[in-house]
Scaffold this motif. Structure first.
Motif: not given
Ligand code: PNW
Length: 443
Positions: A187, A249, A261, A263-267, A269
């Protein structure tokens, strides 16, 4: 214009590891530790390309390729991986790019081909999210210097191999043995790709790609357990890196106990920002059977019935067609133009008594794979480039100088270059094909 080229990587060819302010990379450290690389070989001198690059550019001009894929050594540009920029390191690539342009050879720059600055590794390397941000900062520095002349950029080389060999199994630098706990490395590399892509776009850097090494996966039998294991392998090797980039995705890996775990919001995109191409490195297919022990959800069943390279890798040219048409079937319109950024084979080549190097098995290998590429194109896959790994025999990672992948033989004691029979064969083949593939010239 279809791009025909050769590919190399900084640590594998440059040498000159302490010159002009270069910092230490994880590969300097790793190769310096006993027992890591076969016979204690290191990249300290390698092909001495750092000094012999004019000769290497002439070799490419003589071969008739119209592109060259090489990588920039991050520790030459930022010796500690962040902050201060070492202009002398950038100057080297600046001269190289000018020489390529003067020969009408399109430079394709890989920003990361595994030689992470050691200081970043000491702070966690790709296990640490911050490395992704440092990578984008470095990408911006390189683009500020070279984007006016480099029309093609590859953010990462083979994040799968780097994660598995570098952090899961420890056979490559940085030599960590975390097994499935290495997953954040996937990631964070992909996040680095996304952040670097944004930095390159801001600088009008032309085409942006990522290079994944992909393998078509075949189940060892029709037994549902083998088929399920093949699916697991395809997910963890190919889809883990292609899906987030092309579809935004991650594949569902919960059945294998794999969770991301970090992965954060926006990554996603950032990671799935549109690309101008997908780089693919192809060496061989993989045959997978149901798991035999604890741990991984598959077993490598091995491929039999094909010739093998000096590395023991099976030679299956049609696997390249299978891979390319499979990508098209899976991703459809989400698949950008494909560039085969590496394909080649290792052999134990040495000059004969007359000084020539007869590597006819490499000629067969390349001939078969170029024919497979043509079949994939005829079946509708938009392929726009093909790069032979490699221009020169070089430092083959954990194998040191024992595997020779070059179209050009290198005598590592003297640095002397000798074009092999495959070099002469490819020159003739490219000259014949230029007509068919000629199109508008690159900017
Ligand atoms: C690629 N595997 O690595 C790299 O991009 C090159 O630097 C390297 O020299 C070349 O292939 C030949 O090895 C790979 O085991 C290393 O599947 C290992 C594998 C695939 C690619």
């Amino acid at each position: 214009m279809f791009l025909w080229g050769t590919a190399t990587a900084s640590y594998q060819i440059e040498g000159a590891v302490s010159e002009d302010g270069r910092g230490v990379s994880v590969w300097d450290t790793f190769a310096g530790e006993p027992g890591r690389v076969r016979d204690g070989h290191t990249g300290e001198v390698a092909c001495d390309h750092y000094h012999r690059w004019p000769e290497d550019v002439e070799l490419m001009a003589g071969l008739g390729v119209n592109s060259y894929r090489f990588s920039v050594a991050w520790p030459r540009v930022q010796p500690t991986g962040s902050g201060p920029v070492n202009q002398a390191g950038l100057d080297f690539y600046d001269r190289l790019v000018d020489a390529l342009c003067a020969r009408d050879i399109v430079p394709a720059v890989t920003l990361f081909h595994w030689d992470l600055p050691q200081e970043l590794e000491d702070r966690g390397g790709w296990l640490d999210r911050d490395t992704a941000h440092r990578f984008a900062e470095y990408a911006a520095v390189v683009a500020d210097r070279l984007a006016d002349r480099v029309p093609m950029w590859i953010t990462l080389n083979e994040p799968f191999v780097h994660m598995v060999f570098g952090y899961a199994l420890g056979t490559h630098a940085p030599g960590r043995t975390l097994l499935l706990d290495a997953l954040p490395v996937a990631h964070h590399q992909l996040l680095g790709h996304g952040l670097a892509t944004a930095a390159l776009r801001e600088r009008g850097a032309g085409r942006v790609l990522i290079t994944n090494n992909c393998t078509p996966v075949r189940a060892a039998s029709a037994d549902p357990a083998d088929v399920a294991a093949a699916h697991a392998y395809d997910t963890l090797h190919n889809r883990l890196f292609n899906d987030p980039v092309l579809l935004g995705k991650y594949p569902d890996m919960s059945a294998y106990g794999v969770r991301l775990d970090c992965v954060r919001d926006g990554d996603l995109d950032l990671i799935s920002a549109p690309l101008d191409g997908l780089g693919i490195n192809y060496y061989n297919p993989t045959r997978i059977a149901a798991p035999s022990g604890e741990g991984l959800p598959f077993t490598d069943a091995g491929i039999t019935g094909y010739p093998t390279t000096a590395f023991g890798w099976p030679v299956v040219p049609d696997g390249l067609r299978e891979l390319l048409t499979g990508l098209k079937a899976r991703y459809g319109d989400a698949l950008p133009p494909v560039y085969v950024t590496e394909n080649g084979c290792s052999q134990h080549d040495e000059p004969g008594p007359d000084g020539t190097v007869d590597d006819r098995a490499r000629i067969d290998y390349l001939d078969g794979h170029i024919a497979a590429l043509d079949r994939a194109r005829a079946e509708g896959v938009d392929v726009r480039g093909y790069y032979v790994w490699s221009l020169l025999d070089n430092f083959e990672w954990a194998e040191g100088y024992h595997q020779r992948f070059g179209l050009v033989h290198v005598d590592f004691a003297t640095g002397r270059r000798t074009p092999k029979a495959s070099y002469h064969w490819l020159r003739e083949r490219l000259a014949e094909r230029t007509g068919a593939d000629a199109g508008p010239r690159e900017p």
